[in-house]
Design a protein around this motif. Sequence first.
Motif, PDB file in Angstrom:
ATOM      1  N   LYS A   1      -6.195   1.219   0.562  1.00 32.40           N
ATOM      2  CA  LYS A   1      -5.032   0.429   0.977  1.00 32.40           C
ATOM      3  C   LYS A   1      -3.881   1.339   1.390  1.00 32.40           C
ATOM      4  O   LYS A   1      -3.176   1.068   2.370  1.00 32.40           O
ATOM      5  N   GLY A   2      -3.704   2.420   0.647  1.00 36.59           N
ATOM      6  CA  GLY A   2      -2.659   3.370   0.975  1.00 36.59           C
ATOM      7  C   GLY A   2      -2.907   4.053   2.305  1.00 36.59           C
ATOM      8  O   GLY A   2      -1.984   4.220   3.121  1.00 36.59           O
ATOM      9  N   TYR A   3      -4.142   4.447   2.548  1.00 33.52           N
ATOM     10  CA  TYR A   3      -4.477   5.082   3.830  1.00 33.52           C
ATOM     11  C   TYR A   3      -4.312   4.093   4.985  1.00 33.52           C
ATOM     12  O   TYR A   3      -3.841   4.467   6.069  1.00 33.52           O
ATOM     13  N   ASP A   4      -4.708   2.852   4.778  1.00 31.27           N
ATOM     14  CA  ASP A   4      -4.539   1.843   5.831  1.00 31.27           C
ATOM     15  C   ASP A   4      -3.061   1.693   6.198  1.00 31.27           C
ATOM     16  O   ASP A   4      -2.711   1.579   7.377  1.00 31.27           O
ATOM     17  N   TRP A   5      -2.195   1.678   5.171  1.00 29.79           N
ATOM     18  CA  TRP A   5      -0.760   1.577   5.439  1.00 29.79           C
ATOM     19  C   TRP A   5      -0.274   2.799   6.211  1.00 29.79           C
ATOM     20  O   TRP A   5       0.491   2.684   7.169  1.00 29.79           O
TER      21      TRP A   5
ATOM     22  N   GLY B   1       0.779  -1.239   0.000  1.00 30.03           N
ATOM     23  CA  GLY B   1       0.000   0.000   0.000  1.00 30.03           C
ATOM     24  C   GLY B   1       0.804   1.280   0.000  1.00 30.03           C
ATOM     25  O   GLY B   1       0.251   2.356  -0.256  1.00 30.03           O
ATOM     26  N   HIS B   2       2.103   1.230   0.276  1.00 33.06           N
ATOM     27  CA  HIS B   2       2.878   2.466   0.336  1.00 33.06           C
ATOM     28  C   HIS B   2       3.488   2.801  -1.019  1.00 33.06           C
ATOM     29  O   HIS B   2       3.458   1.998  -1.962  1.00 33.06           O
ATOM     30  N   TRP B   3       4.039   4.005  -1.109  1.00 31.54           N
ATOM     31  CA  TRP B   3       4.725   4.457  -2.312  1.00 31.54           C
ATOM     32  C   TRP B   3       6.210   4.662  -2.035  1.00 31.54           C
ATOM     33  O   TRP B   3       6.587   5.196  -0.986  1.00 31.54           O
ATOM     34  N   ASP B   4       7.007   4.190  -2.965  1.00 32.08           N
ATOM     35  CA  ASP B   4       8.439   4.435  -3.020  1.00 32.08           C
ATOM     36  C   ASP B   4       9.187   3.949  -1.782  1.00 32.08           C
ATOM     37  O   ASP B   4       9.398   2.751  -1.631  1.00 32.08           O
ATOM     38  N   ASP B   5       9.585   4.855  -0.887  1.00 29.91           N
ATOM     39  CA  ASP B   5      10.415   4.524   0.267  1.00 29.91           C
ATOM     40  C   ASP B   5       9.557   4.439   1.517  1.00 29.91           C
ATOM     41  O   ASP B   5       9.025   5.448   1.986  1.00 29.91           O
TER      42      ASP B   5
ATOM     43  N   LYS C   1     -13.957  10.480  -2.091  1.00 28.79           N
ATOM     44  CA  LYS C   1     -14.578  10.500  -0.767  1.00 28.79           C
ATOM     45  C   LYS C   1     -15.868   9.677  -0.740  1.00 28.79           C
ATOM     46  O   LYS C   1     -16.190   9.039   0.252  1.00 28.79           O
ATOM     47  N   LYS C   2     -16.596   9.673  -1.855  1.00 25.44           N
ATOM     48  CA  LYS C   2     -17.865   8.941  -1.915  1.00 25.44           C
ATOM     49  C   LYS C   2     -17.637   7.457  -2.152  1.00 25.44           C
ATOM     50  O   LYS C   2     -18.295   6.603  -1.549  1.00 25.44           O
ATOM     51  N   ASP C   3     -16.717   7.152  -3.041  1.00 23.60           N
ATOM     52  CA  ASP C   3     -16.454   5.762  -3.404  1.00 23.60           C
ATOM     53  C   ASP C   3     -14.941   5.573  -3.500  1.00 23.60           C
ATOM     54  O   ASP C   3     -14.362   5.679  -4.574  1.00 23.60           O
ATOM     55  N   THR C   4     -14.314   5.311  -2.370  1.00 22.05           N
ATOM     56  CA  THR C   4     -12.860   5.252  -2.299  1.00 22.05           C
ATOM     57  C   THR C   4     -12.323   4.027  -3.031  1.00 22.05           C
ATOM     58  O   THR C   4     -12.662   2.896  -2.680  1.00 22.05           O
ATOM     59  N   PRO C   5     -11.475   4.234  -4.057  1.00 16.26           N
ATOM     60  CA  PRO C   5     -10.890   3.088  -4.770  1.00 16.26           C
ATOM     61  C   PRO C   5     -10.089   2.204  -3.824  1.00 16.26           C
ATOM     62  O   PRO C   5      -9.525   2.681  -2.833  1.00 16.26           O
TER      63      PRO C   5
END
Length: 383
Positions: free
Chosen positions: A86-90, A50-54, A77-81
Amino acid sequence: MKATAFLSILAAGVATAADTSDRYASVQQEIKQAIARGNAWLKSQQKEDGHWDDEGIPAFTALALTAATRDPNVNVKKDTPEYVAKGYDWLIKQQKEDGGIYNRGLSTYNTATSITALVVLGKSDYEPTIVRARKHLIGQQWDTGEKGKTDNPNDGGVGYGAGTNKDHDDLSNTWLAIEAISLSAQVVADGKFGDQPDLDWKAAETFLSRCQNLSATNDQPWVSEDPKNKGGFVYSPTGSKAEDTLPDGRKALRSYGSMSYAGLLSMIYAKVSADDPRVKAVKEWLGRNYTVSENPGLGTSGQYYYYQTMTKALSAANIATLKLADGKEADWRKDVADKLLSLQQGDGSWKNTDGKWMESNPVLVTAYTLLALEQVYYSIPNK
């Protein structure tokens, strides 16, 4: 939680002419398409967890998420991809016991950008994370010597934070902290999280003044009345990324573009009046040094960081066109959009050939660029 603060300060239109939306109709569509391509490229760069790069620098993930969340092509915000969720969870899993969101130091930079990303999405589930992170960030404000007195040039500012050995603070970290603290104020405003600390805004204002080349309001010995620097902002009261030698042999800290826009934006968040001489002076410096070809005073160094501070500050200051030294008016929205659209790579990304301050990293530079383009897009008022 609604991201009303972010929308009102950073996404509001700054022009009122009836024909404004028509005048920008074509470029706005081009911006929208470029943003879609840029975010598609960023999506392709996301790591499996879920993260980006480093993963040691959560700010990369936070910036990518903010860019994805502000994309005008989708209602995240209405329908989060799934990839965004996954990125926010990470991101929230990186929060430490002290409330900061960081891994390998630079707690201010990482925590501030993470708070902003969380506020932008506006999910109430993230509010406890935001409150803890906000408290950590406020705790990074400097207050040395006698408590409550700004008797040290660093007092009132914010430095690199936990995990670093830097013995100073700086305007870059300070404006990021000020932005995150301001945008997250709505989360604690109703008191449901009990009494919460706040930034010492008076001390912060003093620190900001000490970063500006304006002798009338800055008590530091290096301040220059040289027209080249007067009114602009520097990196820190105790040193800058660039210096000039004055005719009398003294060293002056050089004003430059990205910090001058950061200074203006910070003054706005600190509720300094538009009629204040400090605000007027920095606007004059920005008009004298207006360009979208480089980061004035530093050339290509930090050029994409410059674009995002520029677009945020001019939007927040309600500047439709910037008055230049020759009396002409610059249409900064069109100028920035045209420049950034011309620099987009075939795969949708952006990159800087100057690698200073991590801008050799296309993930970082693409996120910066998307934030700038999204700011331009949302600053164009609808009829």
